[in-house]
Write a protein that holds these residues in place. Structure first.
Motif, PDB file in Angstrom:
ATOM      1  N   LYS A   1      -9.013   7.530  -8.253  1.00  0.00           N
ATOM      2  CA  LYS A   1      -9.727   8.435  -7.349  1.00  0.00           C
ATOM      3  C   LYS A   1     -11.232   8.250  -7.425  1.00  0.00           C
ATOM      4  O   LYS A   1     -11.910   8.247  -6.420  1.00  0.00           O
TER       5      LYS A   1
ATOM      6  N   TYR B   1       0.839  -1.205   0.000  1.00  0.00           N
ATOM      7  CA  TYR B   1       0.000   0.000   0.000  1.00  0.00           C
ATOM      8  C   TYR B   1       0.873   1.254   0.000  1.00  0.00           C
ATOM      9  O   TYR B   1       0.647   2.187  -0.773  1.00  0.00           O
TER      10      TYR B   1
ATOM     11  N   TYR C   1     -12.009   3.740  -7.210  1.00  0.00           N
ATOM     12  CA  TYR C   1     -11.418   3.127  -6.018  1.00  0.00           C
ATOM     13  C   TYR C   1     -11.525   4.023  -4.794  1.00  0.00           C
ATOM     14  O   TYR C   1     -11.560   3.542  -3.672  1.00  0.00           O
ATOM     15  N   GLY C   2     -11.530   5.344  -5.010  1.00  0.00           N
ATOM     16  CA  GLY C   2     -11.642   6.281  -3.901  1.00  0.00           C
ATOM     17  C   GLY C   2     -10.341   6.546  -3.163  1.00  0.00           C
ATOM     18  O   GLY C   2     -10.292   7.362  -2.258  1.00  0.00           O
ATOM     19  N   ASP C   3      -9.280   5.869  -3.556  1.00  0.00           N
ATOM     20  CA  ASP C   3      -7.985   5.998  -2.887  1.00  0.00           C
ATOM     21  C   ASP C   3      -6.925   5.636  -3.923  1.00  0.00           C
ATOM     22  O   ASP C   3      -6.905   4.508  -4.424  1.00  0.00           O
TER      23      ASP C   3
ATOM     24  N   ALA D   1       1.064   3.930  -2.949  1.00  0.00           N
ATOM     25  CA  ALA D   1       0.685   5.302  -2.597  1.00  0.00           C
ATOM     26  C   ALA D   1       1.784   6.282  -3.000  1.00  0.00           C
ATOM     27  O   ALA D   1       1.506   7.348  -3.577  1.00  0.00           O
TER      28      ALA D   1
ATOM     29  N   THR E   1       1.230   8.878  -6.016  1.00  0.00           N
ATOM     30  CA  THR E   1       1.272  10.295  -5.651  1.00  0.00           C
ATOM     31  C   THR E   1       2.192  11.041  -6.610  1.00  0.00           C
ATOM     32  O   THR E   1       1.856  12.122  -7.099  1.00  0.00           O
TER      33      THR E   1
END
Length: 170
Positions: free
Chosen positions: A52, A14, A55-57, A18, A22
């Motif tokens: 985004k 994760y 998945y929202g993340d 991330a 990013t």
């Protein structure tokens, strides 16, 4: 219920995703803003629109590159804009690949971010024919951080992911 070692591995993956995403999103925002400033319409494909908005993340949807759809007549201009933003093109005749591929050869910047500029979602010799005008007409605005960009309608997104899976997973 999850073993500690599995939980630790998932947490590590994760964090890696991330961090990578990013960085990719940071680069994408600069590109999307520059294309918009040049009145060049673009549709964010796959990861950029999925991470985004579905998945929202952004850490839940691994990405290795960024795929953008531009109109065929805007493809070379979009490529030149990427060059002004510090992206490099390692394929010398990149401007002449329009009739054989559905995207230009990848553009890469010094941080390793890669962008593929697509003009279609299938190769020109594909037995599948896609209504490109329809894709553009049905596209809807989404926000990628603070930048608005077009994305496929849910139905077209599903079609694109199915086609993509068929070609890449055979």
């Amino acid at each position: 219920l999850i073993p500690v070692d599995v939980g630790n591995r998932l947490r590590d993956v994760y964090r890696i995703v991330a961090t990578r995403n990013t960085s990719l999103f940071f680069d994408a925002l600069k590109v999307l803003k520059s294309l918009a400033d040049n009145q060049l319409p673009v549709i964010a494909l796959k990861g950029l629109s999925l991470a985004k908005n579905i998945y929202g993340d952004i850490a839940l949807r691994p990405m290795s590159d960024m795929d953008l759809l531009v109109k065929k007549e805007d493809l070379v201009r979009a490529g030149r804009i990427l060059l002004t933003l510090g992206y490099k093109q390692s394929f010398p005749a990149w401007e002449s690949t329009l009739e054989t591929l559905h995207h230009l050869p990848p553009f890469t910047n010094k941080s390793g971010a890669t962008i593929e500029l697509h003009w279609n979602i299938v190769t020109p010799d594909s037995p599948i024919k896609v209504d490109l005008d329809g894709l553009w007409e049905r596209a809807c605005l989404i926000k990628v951080d603070h930048v608005e960009v077009l994305a496929f309608s849910p139905e077209d997104l599903f079609l694109h992911l199915c086609i993509h899976a068929c070609f890449h997973l055979q």
